[in-house]
Design an enzyme around this catalytic site. Structure first.
Site, mmCIF file in Angstrom:
data_model
loop_
_atom_site.group_PDB
_atom_site.id
_atom_site.type_symbol
_atom_site.label_atom_id
_atom_site.label_comp_id
_atom_site.label_asym_id
_atom_site.label_seq_id
_atom_site.Cartn_x
_atom_site.Cartn_y
_atom_site.Cartn_z
ATOM 1 N N ASP A 55 -9.199 -61.580 -163.587
ATOM 2 C CA ASP A 55 -8.605 -60.249 -163.643
ATOM 3 C C ASP A 55 -7.937 -60.012 -162.285
ATOM 4 O O ASP A 55 -8.217 -60.740 -161.319
ATOM 5 C CB ASP A 55 -9.758 -59.260 -163.910
ATOM 6 C CG ASP A 55 -9.371 -57.830 -163.675
ATOM 7 O OD1 ASP A 55 -8.355 -57.411 -164.247
ATOM 8 O OD2 ASP A 55 -10.095 -57.128 -162.934
ATOM 9 N N ASP A 57 -6.821 -56.392 -160.503
ATOM 10 C CA ASP A 57 -7.292 -55.258 -159.675
ATOM 11 C C ASP A 57 -8.807 -55.202 -159.612
ATOM 12 O O ASP A 57 -9.485 -55.248 -160.643
ATOM 13 C CB ASP A 57 -6.764 -53.940 -160.260
ATOM 14 C CG ASP A 57 -5.278 -53.785 -160.039
ATOM 15 O OD1 ASP A 57 -4.885 -53.409 -158.928
ATOM 16 O OD2 ASP A 57 -4.513 -54.073 -160.981
ATOM 17 N N ASP A 239 -13.691 -56.938 -163.284
ATOM 18 C CA ASP A 239 -14.515 -55.821 -162.766
ATOM 19 C C ASP A 239 -14.502 -54.592 -163.649
ATOM 20 O O ASP A 239 -15.190 -53.620 -163.347
ATOM 21 C CB ASP A 239 -13.993 -55.397 -161.385
ATOM 22 C CG ASP A 239 -12.690 -54.631 -161.510
ATOM 23 O OD1 ASP A 239 -11.800 -55.103 -162.255
ATOM 24 O OD2 ASP A 239 -12.560 -53.559 -160.901
HETATM 25 O O1 LIG Z 1 -6.794 -55.366 -165.656
HETATM 26 P P1 LIG Z 1 -6.600 -55.035 -164.218
HETATM 27 O O2 LIG Z 1 -5.728 -56.004 -163.487
HETATM 28 O O3 LIG Z 1 -7.903 -54.790 -163.511
HETATM 29 O O4 LIG Z 1 -5.819 -53.635 -164.261
HETATM 30 C C1 LIG Z 1 -6.496 -52.424 -164.578
HETATM 31 C C2 LIG Z 1 -5.770 -51.280 -163.919
HETATM 32 O O5 LIG Z 1 -5.659 -51.673 -162.545
HETATM 33 C C3 LIG Z 1 -4.883 -50.844 -161.688
HETATM 34 O O6 LIG Z 1 -5.587 -49.639 -161.447
HETATM 35 C C4 LIG Z 1 -6.794 -49.820 -160.719
HETATM 36 O O7 LIG Z 1 -6.494 -50.350 -159.415
HETATM 37 C C5 LIG Z 1 -5.691 -49.454 -158.581
HETATM 38 C C6 LIG Z 1 -5.387 -50.195 -157.289
HETATM 39 O O8 LIG Z 1 -6.541 -50.620 -156.628
HETATM 40 C C7 LIG Z 1 -6.479 -48.155 -158.359
HETATM 41 O O9 LIG Z 1 -5.707 -47.268 -157.556
HETATM 42 C C8 LIG Z 1 -6.786 -47.512 -159.720
HETATM 43 O O10 LIG Z 1 -7.586 -46.361 -159.525
HETATM 44 C C9 LIG Z 1 -7.540 -48.505 -160.603
HETATM 45 O O11 LIG Z 1 -7.732 -47.975 -161.914
HETATM 46 C C10 LIG Z 1 -3.514 -50.589 -162.274
HETATM 47 O O12 LIG Z 1 -2.792 -49.710 -161.429
HETATM 48 C C11 LIG Z 1 -3.603 -50.057 -163.698
HETATM 49 O O13 LIG Z 1 -2.329 -49.891 -164.253
HETATM 50 C C12 LIG Z 1 -4.365 -51.093 -164.521
HETATM 51 O O14 LIG Z 1 -4.449 -50.646 -165.855
#
Ligand SMILES: O=P(O)(O)OC[C@H]1O[C@H](O[C@H]2O[C@H](CO)[C@@H](O)[C@H](O)[C@H]2O)[C@H](O)[C@@H](O)[C@@H]1O
Length: 301
Positions: A55, A57, A239
């Protein structure tokens, strides 16, 4: 990363942290550290083909306030590059494929964006087909309507992830969060082909189709040519809630390593855990070292 640093502005998670202080050790017994369990894991993997799913983020990059600044460190990039040179590797993210590609910047991995709805391999690209119809990029209209609706909420942000949309509330005042959520629910109600799922201080608006990171994992195993093989082992590190679909598929296969990245106790289908992205990097480096050593000791005929 310390136990109290992740998402400290999220009341729910802080409560979870406080509640979890006593039980984190108990949780770790059920979801042992993949670093502490490393020797046992590689003993199982010996002679088998490990396939890595990562994954983005919160796994390869730390969670930060601004989604546009969730950069991956050069050290992490080089650890992923090294691992990907030894194992088939896919990055599976909720982000649009272009955005995750911009962050990761590696050529030796396969990218699956929009929660696996948009997959690009060196030989082919799949935009998920649903009942014979290729899904469309999220209607510009939803994005426009959402942006207009949530404008009065300070700190709220809409992110276009191509086949899905994220509405972020990490930077929204706690007292405005429920109002924001209500705005999003009432807006999406007008689009029956879409549903809302949750993540880390984000609402994710996705097409109501039977496709998720778990289905993407199955599709990729097939694409990598492991459908008929019995000696592959998927290893998935993630995560967030959407990663649970992939953990579930691995549990269903009865083989492989589902690993959750978490510094707090969590309800999860993962068997192992890593505390934070730093531990993910350490784990990937150990995996690469183990593989290189194993290859160098195989007798050359
Ligand atoms: O599947 P992933 O790669 O884990 O994406 C899930 C979401 O991740 C991002 O948001 C998350 O991370 C951001 C940066 O650290 C944080 O600001 C936010 O609060 C988290 O939810 C991404 O911006 C989303 O579009 C994804 O859906």
């Amino acid at each position: 990363m310390g136990l109290l640093t992740e998402s400290a502005n999220n009341n729910h998670e802080v409560r979870e942290l406080e509640d979890g202080l006593d039980s984190y050790g108990t949780w770790l017994e059920k979801h042992p550290s993949a670093l502490d369990s490393f020797e046992g894991m590689v003993a199982v993997a010996d002679g088998k083909k490990l396939v890595l799913f990562l994954d983005y983020d919160g796994t390869l990059s730390p969670i930060v306030n601004d989604p546009n600044r969730a950069f991956m460190s050069d050290a992490m990039r080089s650890a992923v590059r090294e691992a990907a040179s030894l194992f088939p590797t896919a990055i599976v993210s909720g982000r649009s494929i272009d955005k995750v590609n911009d962050f990761v910047k590696l050529e030796n991995v396969v990218y699956a964006g929009s929660h696996g709805m948009d997959i690009s391999t060196p030989s082919a690209s799949l935009k998920h087909q649903d009942e014979g119809h290729q899904i469309q990029s999220v209607d510009e209209q939803i994005i426009e309507v959402l942006e207009k609706k949530i404008k009065p909420i300070k700190g709220a942000m809409v992110e276009d992830n191509r086949f899905c949309v994220s509405v972020h509330y990490r930077r929204v005042n706690q007292e405005d969060v429920d109002t924001l959520k209500e705005m999003v629910h009432s807006t999406v109600k007008a689009y029956p082909n879409f549903r809302i799922s949750g993540g880390k201080m984000v609402m994710e608006i996705r097409p109501s189709i039977n496709w998720n990171k778990g289905r993407a994992l199955e599709y990729l195993l097939d694409t990598f040519g492991f459908n008929s093989s019995s000696d592959f082992l998927p290893l998935y590190i993630g995560d967030d809630k959407t990663d649970e679909d992939a953990f579930e598929v691995i549990q269903g296969l009865g083989r492989g390593f589902p690993i959750i990245v978490s510094s707090v106790t969590r309800d999860t289908k993962a068997s192992y855990s890593l505390h934070d992205p730093d531990e993910v990097m350490e784990f990937l480096l150990r995996l690469a070292k183990w593989k290189k050593e194993a290859e160098s000791t195989v007798p050359k005929i």
